[in-house]
Design a protein around this motif. Structure first.
Motif, short mmCIF file in Angstrom:
data_model
loop_
_atom_site.label_atom_id
_atom_site.label_comp_id
_atom_site.label_asym_id
_atom_site.label_seq_id
_atom_site.Cartn_x
_atom_site.Cartn_y
_atom_site.Cartn_z
N PHE A 64 -4.19 -48.39 -10.37
CA PHE A 64 -5.24 -48.18 -10.83
C PHE A 64 -6.36 -48.82 -11.13
CE2 PHE A 64 -1.24 -45.85 -12.33
CZ PHE A 64 -1.81 -44.50 -12.83
N SER A 65 -6.53 -49.75 -10.38
CA SER A 65 -7.57 -50.71 -10.50
C SER A 65 -8.93 -50.08 -9.83
CB SER A 65 -7.32 -52.18 -9.90
OG SER A 65 -7.23 -51.98 -8.42
N GLY A 66 -9.95 -50.28 -10.09
CA GLY A 66 -11.12 -49.94 -9.61
C GLY A 66 -11.60 -48.67 -10.32
N GLY A 68 -12.92 -48.61 -13.63
CA GLY A 68 -13.74 -48.98 -14.79
C GLY A 68 -12.84 -50.04 -15.51
N GLU A 69 -11.66 -50.36 -15.38
CA GLU A 69 -10.64 -51.11 -16.18
C GLU A 69 -10.46 -52.52 -15.56
OE1 GLU A 69 -9.72 -51.09 -19.72
OE2 GLU A 69 -11.50 -49.89 -19.52
N ALA A 70 -10.52 -53.66 -16.00
CA ALA A 70 -10.36 -55.05 -15.46
C ALA A 70 -8.91 -55.05 -15.07
CB ALA A 70 -10.55 -56.25 -16.28
N TYR A 71 -8.62 -55.64 -13.60
CA TYR A 71 -7.30 -55.72 -13.22
C TYR A 71 -6.39 -56.46 -14.13
CZ TYR A 71 -3.19 -57.28 -10.50
OH TYR A 71 -2.02 -57.37 -10.11
N SER A 177 -16.79 -44.68 -12.80
CA SER A 177 -17.47 -46.12 -12.57
C SER A 177 -18.43 -46.08 -11.65
CB SER A 177 -16.35 -47.01 -12.01
OG SER A 177 -15.01 -46.92 -12.92
N SER A 178 -19.57 -46.94 -11.82
CA SER A 178 -20.57 -46.88 -10.88
C SER A 178 -20.04 -47.29 -9.47
CB SER A 178 -21.52 -47.87 -11.11
OG SER A 178 -22.44 -48.21 -10.25
N LEU A 179 -20.43 -46.65 -8.31
CA LEU A 179 -20.28 -46.89 -7.16
C LEU A 179 -20.74 -48.33 -6.72
CD1 LEU A 179 -20.58 -43.50 -5.03
CD2 LEU A 179 -18.40 -44.58 -6.09
N ASP A 180 -21.54 -48.91 -7.44
CA ASP A 180 -22.07 -50.45 -7.14
C ASP A 180 -21.40 -51.33 -7.96
OD1 ASP A 180 -24.16 -49.48 -5.20
OD2 ASP A 180 -25.60 -48.72 -7.10
N ALA A 181 -20.41 -50.98 -8.80
CA ALA A 181 -19.72 -52.06 -9.59
C ALA A 181 -18.97 -52.63 -8.63
CB ALA A 181 -18.93 -51.21 -10.56
N PRO A 182 -18.54 -54.01 -9.00
CA PRO A 182 -17.89 -54.78 -8.16
C PRO A 182 -16.30 -54.37 -8.26
CG PRO A 182 -18.31 -56.07 -10.00
CD PRO A 182 -19.14 -54.64 -10.21
N ARG A 192 -16.66 -57.01 -4.26
CA ARG A 192 -17.41 -56.22 -3.55
C ARG A 192 -17.60 -54.79 -4.34
NH1 ARG A 192 -14.00 -53.45 1.50
NH2 ARG A 192 -12.07 -52.99 0.27
N ALA A 193 -18.83 -54.31 -3.56
CA ALA A 193 -18.96 -52.85 -4.44
C ALA A 193 -17.86 -52.10 -4.14
CB ALA A 193 -20.46 -52.56 -3.98
N LEU A 194 -17.75 -51.13 -4.87
CA LEU A 194 -16.52 -50.01 -4.98
C LEU A 194 -16.93 -49.17 -3.93
CD1 LEU A 194 -13.98 -48.69 -6.25
CD2 LEU A 194 -15.71 -47.33 -7.95
N VAL A 195 -18.27 -48.77 -3.72
CA VAL A 195 -18.52 -47.91 -2.52
C VAL A 195 -18.10 -48.60 -1.06
CG1 VAL A 195 -20.77 -48.91 -2.01
CG2 VAL A 195 -20.44 -46.44 -1.68
N ASP A 196 -18.18 -49.72 -1.07
CA ASP A 196 -17.42 -50.44 0.27
C ASP A 196 -16.23 -50.17 0.54
OD1 ASP A 196 -20.03 -51.17 0.56
OD2 ASP A 196 -19.57 -53.38 -0.38
N SER A 197 -15.35 -49.80 -0.38
CA SER A 197 -13.73 -49.69 -0.29
C SER A 197 -13.51 -48.17 -0.04
CB SER A 197 -13.23 -50.08 -1.61
OG SER A 197 -13.25 -49.27 -2.66
N LEU A 198 -14.60 -47.30 -0.35
CA LEU A 198 -14.33 -45.82 -0.02
C LEU A 198 -14.00 -45.54 1.35
CD1 LEU A 198 -16.87 -44.22 -2.29
CD2 LEU A 198 -14.62 -44.64 -2.83
#
Length: 271
Positions: A64-66, A68-71, A177-182, A192-198
């Motif tokens: 469930f991480s990624g 908008g909530e901290a792990y 969450s923003s796609l630029d959020a770490p 890393r940015a969330l968009v990089d993991s898509l």
């Protein structure tokens, strides 16, 4: 924020190869129930169960991480869900703890998201059904000894299957969450940015869901079919080795595997 879960010593890191740390854990529940209330033995058994099942809570928190909530917050909530599962599990029903703990922990994490906010407008009726999914799944999991299917949830709630499906889908509308959020806040990887993991997915994330989809179907197989599956996928034996062990031809083993896997795939995808 959910109430703080009790601190549990995670102990050494465990690899989930062969036998998971929470496999065959049901006898410990029997011993714990038999121990006197508040006795040192009961406390020790409870702590052992919690420590052995920590990887399950960690896996679900990471899933469930990624969003908008901290792990670390999700891990705390997942551990609270694990504690609830241990407290509520009734070993006398004969079901596996895993089939009860997974929906209980996931329900706790989903409630955490639900109590924060809904990022997408969801109809009131769907919200009401979504609120009842967690407790219903928990009850059915205890009763059935496995994660319930959507049709079974609809039957328990006495509502249409379409409404259950809509509520399950709405469960993803907690928070954007923003796609630029770490991403990668669990300390195991560089931010890393969330968009990089898509477009990529941790391979192990699907294993638990695959298991939950197939596990209730295994009981419908014959002893020979289960034996062949166990030797092929859990003991990593070749078809020839299995054939030699069972005294049949390799072609016969090939047919059993093909027929059995085809049936499991069809039944698992049906719902």
């Amino acid at each position: 924020m959910a109430p703080e879960a009790p601190r549990i010593d995670p102990g050494p890191s465990r690899r989930h190869r062969g036998t998971d740390s929470y496999d065959d854990i049901e006898p410990l529940f029997g011993e714990m129930d038999a121990a006197p209330e508040d006795s040192a033995q009961r406390v020790a058994l409870r702590a052992e169960i919690l420590n052995r099942c920590l990887p399950l809570a960690e896996h679900i928190a990471r899933k469930f991480s990624g969003r908008g909530e901290a792990y670390d917050d999700l891990l705390q909530v997942a551990r609270l869900g694990l504690l609830n599962a241990v407290e509520r599990f009734d070993v006398t029903r004969g079901s596996s703890f895993l089939s009860f703990a997974v929906p209980t922990i996931m329900g706790e994490v989903r409630r955490h998201f639900r109590d924060n906010t809904w990022s997408v407008r969801v109809p009131r009726r769907v919200k009401e059904i979504q609120l009842s999914l967690g407790p219903t799944i928990e009850i059915l999991s205890q009763r059935l000894g496995r994660v319930p299917r959507a049709r079974e949830i609809a039957g328990e709630l006495e509502i249409d299957l379409v409404e259950v499906t809509q509520a399950l889908i709405a469960g993803n509308a907690y928070q954007t969450s923003s796609l630029d959020a770490p991403a990668g806040e669990d300390g195991e990887s560089a931010a890393r940015a969330l968009v990089d993991s898509l477009g990529s997915e941790e391979a192990s994330y699907g294993r638990l869901e695959d298991y939950l989809a197939v596990e209730p179907l295994l009981g419908e197989l014959s002893d020979r079919e289960r034996q062949v599956l166990r030797m092929r996928f859990f003991e990593s034996k070749t078809q020839s080795e299995i054939a030699e062990r069972l005294g049949v031809s390799q072609m016969h083993i090939s047919r059993i595997l093909s027929r059995t896997l085809g049936w499991l795939r069809e039944e698992a995808l049906r719902d």
